[in-house]
Design an enzyme around this catalytic site. Structure first.
Site, mmCIF file in Angstrom:
data_model
loop_
_atom_site.group_PDB
_atom_site.id
_atom_site.type_symbol
_atom_site.label_atom_id
_atom_site.label_comp_id
_atom_site.label_asym_id
_atom_site.label_seq_id
_atom_site.Cartn_x
_atom_site.Cartn_y
_atom_site.Cartn_z
ATOM 1 N N GLY A 79 0.821 -1.398 -0.011
ATOM 2 C CA GLY A 79 0.081 0.017 0.080
ATOM 3 C C GLY A 79 0.815 1.224 0.072
ATOM 4 N N ARG A 143 0.791 -5.816 -4.787
ATOM 5 C CA ARG A 143 0.906 -6.671 -3.646
ATOM 6 C C ARG A 143 1.388 -8.132 -4.113
ATOM 7 N NH1 ARG A 143 -1.392 -4.115 0.585
ATOM 8 N NH2 ARG A 143 -2.661 -2.309 0.045
ATOM 9 N N ASP A 174 5.798 -7.291 6.014
ATOM 10 C CA ASP A 174 5.948 -8.780 5.378
ATOM 11 C C ASP A 174 6.983 -8.431 4.109
ATOM 12 O OD1 ASP A 174 4.270 -10.201 6.814
ATOM 13 O OD2 ASP A 174 2.574 -9.903 5.498
ATOM 14 N N LYS A 200 8.234 1.041 5.627
ATOM 15 C CA LYS A 200 6.980 1.718 5.000
ATOM 16 C C LYS A 200 5.711 1.291 5.209
ATOM 17 C CE LYS A 200 4.637 0.302 2.485
ATOM 18 N NZ LYS A 200 3.862 -0.650 1.629
ATOM 19 N N THR A 201 4.965 2.125 5.895
ATOM 20 C CA THR A 201 3.575 1.846 6.198
ATOM 21 C C THR A 201 2.803 2.999 6.894
ATOM 22 O OG1 THR A 201 1.849 0.524 7.289
ATOM 23 C CG2 THR A 201 4.149 0.269 8.277
ATOM 24 N N ASP A 203 0.284 2.389 8.549
ATOM 25 C CA ASP A 203 -0.464 1.855 9.746
ATOM 26 C C ASP A 203 0.527 2.244 10.927
ATOM 27 O OD1 ASP A 203 -2.475 1.118 7.982
ATOM 28 O OD2 ASP A 203 -1.913 -1.062 7.908
#
Lengths: 548, 548
Positions: A79, A143, A174, A200-201, A203
């Site tokens: 994402g 993805r 992941d 990276k994220t 979240d």
């Protein structure tokens, strides 16, 4: 590409590098590392890349010397997160500072482009169009999971063809796990290709003792806090609505917690707490209804409720219900398919165990139907399709109705619903993320020059001004443990959930009663790129409290 | 009130006043005015306030002299719009510049507070907390309609008690219409109270030859364009979703048009065009499906579609269907109530005329059910409850399915839905709105000092730097015509719809094919308060093209 006025002006921003890597660097090796858990298993799986030392860079007294040109490949995985373009421009500037003849290749649309040999060379003409911009559109993302040897071998072909000796994978937990597996494999077969990861994220769930935060979290939560703040100001002006606001973050509630610390809503649910306290959906509903009733007694029929996207999956009782539903529909799917539409609900209740039947019965009809009808290709219930914000407000309305009858509530309840996610993943990076990402990318080039593989680019001391940040590299295996994934024990980077004994949560927990019973809304406003430093350069409340 | 870092820094912003009203002013009267239509009727209804001259202010050569102290009341009416607090601080500073002993009273929660005598005195301590902030929370707003004589008389009691000789009503077209009626009444009875209006609404539908724009439109559309831009960047990075984005604006499509000009989406529906071209819902669906199919043929299965909230009510055929449904359910409601749930659809189709039955049948089941079941207290269909963005994407999906069978489409269609409204109504005002609102308020004080009533505060030449704006007053009756409202002919301010021969729409219409067939997304980014003037001080594309 026609540019907005802001983009045009923002293009000239020069991210500030940590002083250690802004010239010639000295590589300082720490002691050998060990994984956070399951040391023996991880060591066995990563014989070539386990136990490597942590690396820090120090400013060398000598001037930077030109090295050999180096060709590097880069992949955006998963994402979007604000700042990805700056990681890439940091890598570009970093390898060009080693030697002007160095080249950077971008694989298109994620790991799939690496396997299928879809790529472009990223020249300065292209890079300069994307400096300090949001999005992953420079090369796209995807993805595809990079985890099989035939993918690694297929990728190696294009690396050889382009004479690429280092690959940077920008991704979440992941993707970085897979980067470590790839690094180990290339080392094992003597491919001569280094693999470096970047955290990276949006979240915020890729962090630990050595990675203070993942990039994008700062910008995304600022965008969400901006619009939530605006909604709160509207709420406090009109004084007639309850806004149920769902926020991205399926596997952890960092986004909701950070936004709560920024905007001071009346209620914020933290999934990790719901799970730890073994709360039921009913408990969550009652908690919200109690706040609504308390405020109504004060004459306030308005408020804001923040809900993390993943809440439903954290409620132990719902998890059990879903597990039984999956089993039931797998074993008796053929029989269920023959049940008439208006008898399906009854059939499911009759076939579930007593506990789960009771929970199923308590769900609003629409949600219950969704749980039994909408299943994914593997036949599993699709929890992510449930509109949790509507589910909760519907159940709260029902509960308030009961409380009214019992004389425990006397007010009006008009809910409105929002979901924020896509609004923040590709925003123009804040000064923090612009600097952090550029530093992560430039630092990745330093790690490549240092000749290491299986490392994650690490930039720390993030609450200090960016020139004082510390740069270096962390062996990815150091962050790993063994976890069961799809029934199989696998080495993975530990996902960082909200710690209920961590300072950000404790700060929230110490204030939430006051926020619920009063109206303490904060209005952070839009991200500013120019202006006073305390406005432009501040980072997240999460980092602030973690380092307080 | 704990302030965010941005609020704290922004508090010190000093809005720039038009130079004409920044010191002593000379009042220049123009020629007598006439209403835009129905002159005889309007004149008869407003014998005391019709035909007044337009007023402009010029900078007097003398220094500003102290006048008599004056007590002023202010009301926020209707939906929130960014900048309301600055109108109030402008009035405050304006009347204090006349005489330091002047006082400002704010009526609470809208016109209702005026009628019910709920008020606070707005002192500098309070005003200074709200300068340059969004929201209407300083005194709250409300939707009570101020249109009856007993309300006017009740209000006059509190005006007398507080020795208030002028009332400023900050509102949209209806509220300003009511301000004119109130002004006429107070003049007629010799109450000695002036009434001044200020043009507020994010919808942008209160504008005409003499009012260039309503306040709040600039900020709200910038917030929407920021988040739509972010979504577009996400869309162009992931390349796998169609984002259906509904925007506020029930009675006009100015917001959608302005956002389209700022972000260059693949499709933007303009309700006024749909109505003018007598398009059916089917036509709108086909238009979108054609764009999706065209892009799919190029390999692009992603895009953005902007939809104005009021679309459904502009579609002539749907309007007819709704009218017949309202009649049918009114005349045969008792019979319908006895029809079993699963037979209701059939019953409605059997009881509608053939044309409307066909349209009803074409609607997705959920929407059709909503149209027949969810009715307001007057028994009318609640069009505003229809989730137009979902209705359209569902119908587009169905149409694409048919096109696929016919070999006219080959792609993937994954829609996502958004609605933006509450995110923008209370945002911190942009520099434009901060200046414009402050000038509107300060100018209202000048109009009060000039002794006029029944005027709207008017600040013009808005595409020039704010110090060059022209200030003055427009008799509200000048903007009026007679319209049928709830079956009765009434004098009202003409609502400004999107003009299909206006330059903003023509610019959009000349570009939309290119935007549909390519990916021309613009990313305006967040509102900036500091930084380069071309970023911070630019106003809307609508004003830009209207004045080009």
């Amino acid at each position: 590409m026609k540019k907005s006025a802001l983009q045009a002006a923002r293009a000239s921003y020069q991210p500030k590098l940590p002083v250690e890597i802004s010239g010639a660097v000295t590589v300082v090796e720490g002691k050998p590392t060990t994984s956070v858990a399951d040391q023996d298993e991880i060591k066995k799986l990563f014989p070539n890349t386990y136990g490597l030392p942590e690396i820090t860079f120090e400013r060398a007294s000598a001037d930077r010397k030109q090295g050999e040109p180096i060709n590097v490949g880069v992949i955006l995985s998963g994402g979007q997160a604000p700042g990805g373009h700056n990681v890439i421009s940091g890598i570009f500037d970093g390898i060009k500072s080693i030697n002007k003849q160095s080249r950077l290749y971008g694989f298109l649309m994620g790991p799939g482009g690496f396997v299928d040999h879809q790529y472009i060379e990223l020249t300065s003409d292209i890079i300069d169009q994307y400096r300090n911009t949001g999005g992953f559109d420079i090369i796209g993302s995807g993805r595809t999971k990079l985890e099989k040897k035939d993918q690694f071998d297929k990728g190696l072909e294009i690396l050889r063809k382009l004479n690429i000796s280092a690959l940077v994978i920008i991704g979440g937990d992941d993707s970085n796990t897979n980067a470590a597996v790839l690094a180990e494999y290339y080392k094992e077969i003597g491919a001569g290709v280094q693999v470096i990861g970047c955290p990276k994220t949006i979240d915020g769930d890729l962090k630990n003792n050595v990675i203070e935060t993942s990039f994008g979290f700062d910008t995304a939560t600022k965008v969400y806090s901006e619009v939530i703040g605006n909604i709160q100001r509207d709420c406090n002006s009109a004084k007639k609505y309850y806004h149920f606001i769902k926020l991205m973050g399926r596997s952890a509630s960092h986004i909701a917690l950070e936004c709560a610390l920024q905007v001071q809503p009346n209620v914020c649910i933290i999934s990790e707490e719901v799970e730890a306290k073994n709360m039921t959906l009913d408990d969550v509903v009652q908690q919200i209804a109690d706040v609504v009733a308390y405020r109504a007694a004060k004459g306030w029929n308005f408020g804001t409720i923040l809900i993390p996207e993943g809440l439903i999956e954290f409620i132990p009782a719902i998890k059990k219900l879903i597990a039984e539903l999956n089993d039931l529909l797998a074993s008796k799917g053929a029989e269920f398919a023959k049940v008439e539409a208006d008898k399906q609900r009854e059939w499911i209740i009759a076939n579930l165990s007593a506990d789960n039947a009771k929970i199923y019965e308590s769900l609003p009809a629409g949600v219950a139907r969704q749980l039994s009808l909408d299943r994914d290709p593997h036949g599993n219930v699709q929890v992510s399709l449930i509109e949790t914000e509507k589910l909760l407000s519907e159940m709260v309305a029902k509960r308030l109705g009961e409380m009214k009858v019992a004389g425990k509530y006397n007010g009006k309840f008009s809910p409105l619903h929002h979901f924020f996610g896509y609004e923040g993943r590709c925003a123009d990076p804040s000064n923090f993320d612009a600097d952090y990402c550029y530093a992560l990318g430039f630092n990745a080039a330093c790690l490549i020059e240092a000749g290491v593989t299986g490392y994650m680019s690490s930039v720390r001391n993030l609450t200090l001004p960016s020139v004082q940040w510390k740069a270096g590299g962390i062996p990815i295996t150091m962050m790993m443990n063994m976890e069961r994934r799809n029934g199989e024990l696998k080495p993975v980077i530990q996902k960082a959930l909200v710690k209920l004994d961590g300072k950000p949560f404790l700060e929230f927990a110490s204030k939430r009663k006051e926020w619920a019973e009063n109206t303490c809304y904060m209005y952070p406003g839009p991200i500013q790129f120019w202006g006073p430093a305390e406005v432009c350069d501040r980072t997240t409340m999460t980092l602030y409290y973690e380092n307080k």
